[in-house]
Motif scaffolding. Structure first.
Motif, PDB file in Angstrom:
ATOM      1  N   SER A  96      87.180  38.224  -9.771  1.00 16.09           N
ATOM      2  CA  SER A  96      88.457  38.936  -9.740  1.00 16.09           C
ATOM      3  C   SER A  96      89.001  38.889  -8.327  1.00 16.09           C
ATOM      4  O   SER A  96      88.334  38.416  -7.399  1.00 16.09           O
ATOM      5  CB  SER A  96      88.283  40.393 -10.189  1.00 16.09           C
ATOM      6  N   SER A  97      90.210  39.389  -8.170  1.00 19.02           N
ATOM      7  CA  SER A  97      90.778  39.533  -6.837  1.00 19.02           C
ATOM      8  C   SER A  97      91.534  40.855  -6.779  1.00 19.02           C
ATOM      9  O   SER A  97      91.921  41.418  -7.802  1.00 19.02           O
ATOM     10  CB  SER A  97      91.712  38.364  -6.493  1.00 19.02           C
ATOM     11  N   ASP A  98      91.691  41.358  -5.568  1.00 21.11           N
ATOM     12  CA  ASP A  98      92.397  42.620  -5.340  1.00 21.11           C
ATOM     13  C   ASP A  98      93.734  42.273  -4.703  1.00 21.11           C
ATOM     14  O   ASP A  98      93.827  42.045  -3.499  1.00 21.11           O
ATOM     15  CB  ASP A  98      91.557  43.512  -4.428  1.00 21.11           C
ATOM     16  N   PRO A  99      94.818  42.198  -5.500  1.00 18.92           N
ATOM     17  CA  PRO A  99      96.098  41.715  -4.987  1.00 18.92           C
ATOM     18  C   PRO A  99      96.890  42.794  -4.275  1.00 18.92           C
ATOM     19  O   PRO A  99      96.699  43.993  -4.500  1.00 18.92           O
ATOM     20  CB  PRO A  99      96.823  41.271  -6.263  1.00 18.92           C
ATOM     21  N   LEU A 100      97.796  42.364  -3.426  1.00 19.39           N
ATOM     22  CA  LEU A 100      98.740  43.275  -2.787  1.00 19.39           C
ATOM     23  C   LEU A 100      99.828  43.625  -3.799  1.00 19.39           C
ATOM     24  O   LEU A 100     100.307  42.751  -4.538  1.00 19.39           O
ATOM     25  CB  LEU A 100      99.350  42.615  -1.555  1.00 19.39           C
ATOM     26  N   LEU A 181     100.442  48.697  -1.125  1.00 19.64           N
ATOM     27  CA  LEU A 181      99.004  48.932  -1.262  1.00 19.64           C
ATOM     28  C   LEU A 181      98.356  47.752  -1.962  1.00 19.64           C
ATOM     29  O   LEU A 181      99.040  46.869  -2.485  1.00 19.64           O
ATOM     30  CB  LEU A 181      98.736  50.207  -2.088  1.00 19.64           C
ATOM     31  N   HIS A 182      97.027  47.738  -1.984  1.00 20.76           N
ATOM     32  CA  HIS A 182      96.326  46.795  -2.833  1.00 20.76           C
ATOM     33  C   HIS A 182      96.116  47.424  -4.216  1.00 20.76           C
ATOM     34  O   HIS A 182      96.123  48.650  -4.367  1.00 20.76           O
ATOM     35  CB  HIS A 182      94.986  46.393  -2.214  1.00 20.76           C
ATOM     36  N   GLY A 183      95.929  46.569  -5.201  1.00 22.30           N
ATOM     37  CA  GLY A 183      95.892  47.029  -6.586  1.00 22.30           C
ATOM     38  C   GLY A 183      94.862  48.101  -6.862  1.00 22.30           C
ATOM     39  O   GLY A 183      95.133  49.056  -7.610  1.00 22.30           O
ATOM     40  N   GLU A 204      94.908  38.806  -0.461  1.00 19.11           N
ATOM     41  CA  GLU A 204      94.002  39.208  -1.528  1.00 19.11           C
ATOM     42  C   GLU A 204      92.560  39.193  -1.045  1.00 19.11           C
ATOM     43  O   GLU A 204      92.178  38.361  -0.221  1.00 19.11           O
ATOM     44  CB  GLU A 204      94.130  38.268  -2.725  1.00 19.11           C
ATOM     45  N   LEU A 205      91.785  40.112  -1.572  1.00 16.23           N
ATOM     46  CA  LEU A 205      90.339  40.061  -1.397  1.00 16.23           C
ATOM     47  C   LEU A 205      89.742  39.560  -2.706  1.00 16.23           C
ATOM     48  O   LEU A 205      90.156  39.971  -3.789  1.00 16.23           O
ATOM     49  CB  LEU A 205      89.774  41.436  -1.053  1.00 16.23           C
ATOM     50  N   HIS A 206      88.735  38.684  -2.612  1.00 12.88           N
ATOM     51  CA  HIS A 206      88.150  38.064  -3.797  1.00 12.88           C
ATOM     52  C   HIS A 206      86.751  38.618  -4.044  1.00 12.88           C
ATOM     53  O   HIS A 206      85.907  38.606  -3.149  1.00 12.88           O
ATOM     54  CB  HIS A 206      88.084  36.551  -3.622  1.00 12.88           C
TER      55      HIS A 206
END
Length: 253
Positions: A96-100, A181-183, A204-206
């Motif tokens: 997954s990724s943590d999107p802006l 923010l990030h998701g 994004e952080l993965h």
């Protein structure tokens, strides 16, 4: 898995294949991922009749430990931390990724859809402090890339802080028009707020799942990876604000 064979009425004859062995595996998992993966991993253990020992912690704690303690699997919030785990975890993939995202009020009455829109003089904008952590730093770097950081810093309509929940709540109360923010910090949409995902790959952080290269039971370890890939787990990630990643082999890092 032994429980499944037993439920189906099978038994192991003397000298037969050891379907009934009780494997033990250990896993280091980023604590931030616990709400998304804990149930799926427990289901996998029941399915396989396996004992899964899980160490929950921050990336900066568990990744260096993995280099020496070498757990069977490693699940990290930020795939860059994998560099601290040594060479034993080359078998890895993004899950997954943590999107802006932009958190906006209700049905987005201001029509904010891009970071560039934040330069509009009338908008009341909330952003995490750059010094608040990795996600705050990544948000400001994204603002710098599109050239709106200077306008925001010079605006009396900018609100900063280290509490993402407070920024989201300020949007719902109409005290802010938008929060960056990030998701996973924004959470799901509510009756008074909406969440707009942005295409900002560099921000994004993965999230990365890695199996130790050397496994006593490699097929079992692969099924543990597969146990994370189901519709229920996908929904857990989605509602926590992650962007699910399709299967595609090892991540490019």
């Amino acid at each position: 898995g032994a429980p499944v064979w037993t439920e189906a009425g099978f038994t192991v004859i003397e000298g037969g294949d050891a379907f009934t062995f009780a494997p033990e595996l250990d896993l280091f998992v980023a604590g931030r991922l616990r709400p998304a993966v804990e149930d799926a991993l427990a289901d996998w253990g029941r399915r396989e009749g396996a004992t899964l020992s899980i160490e929950w912690g921050a990336d900066h704690e568990i990744a260096p430990r993995a280099k020496d303690e070498r757990p069977h699997g490693l699940l990290l919030f930020d795939d860059r931390a994998l560099d601290y785990a040594g060479e034993a975890y080359r078998d890895h993939e993004w899950i997954s990724s943590d999107p802006l995202v932009l958190v906006v009020y209700g049905m987005n009455p201001e029509g904010v859809v891009r970071l560039e829109d934040l330069a509009l003089e009338h908008l009341r904008v909330g952003v995490l402090d750059r010094e608040s952590g990795e996600l705050g730093r990544l948000a400001w770097e994204a603002l710098e890339r599109v050239g709106v950081d200077a306008a925001l810093r010079g605006s009396d309509r900018l609100t900063t802080g280290d509490d993402s929940a407070a920024l989201s709540l300020a949007v719902q109360r109409k005290e802010l028009d938008v929060a960056v923010l990030h998701g996973t910090l924004a959470g799901p949409p509510t009756m008074r707020s909406d969440v707009i995902q942005l295409e900002q790959p560099a921000s994004e952080l993965h999230q990365c799942f890695a199996l130790r290269d050397e496994q006593e039971h490699p097929e079992l370890a692969q099924r543990m990876r597969d146990g994370l890939r189901n519709e229920v787990t996908n929904e857990h990630f989605f509602h926590l604000g992650y962007r699910w990643r399709p299967r595609g082999g090892a991540a490019e890092r």
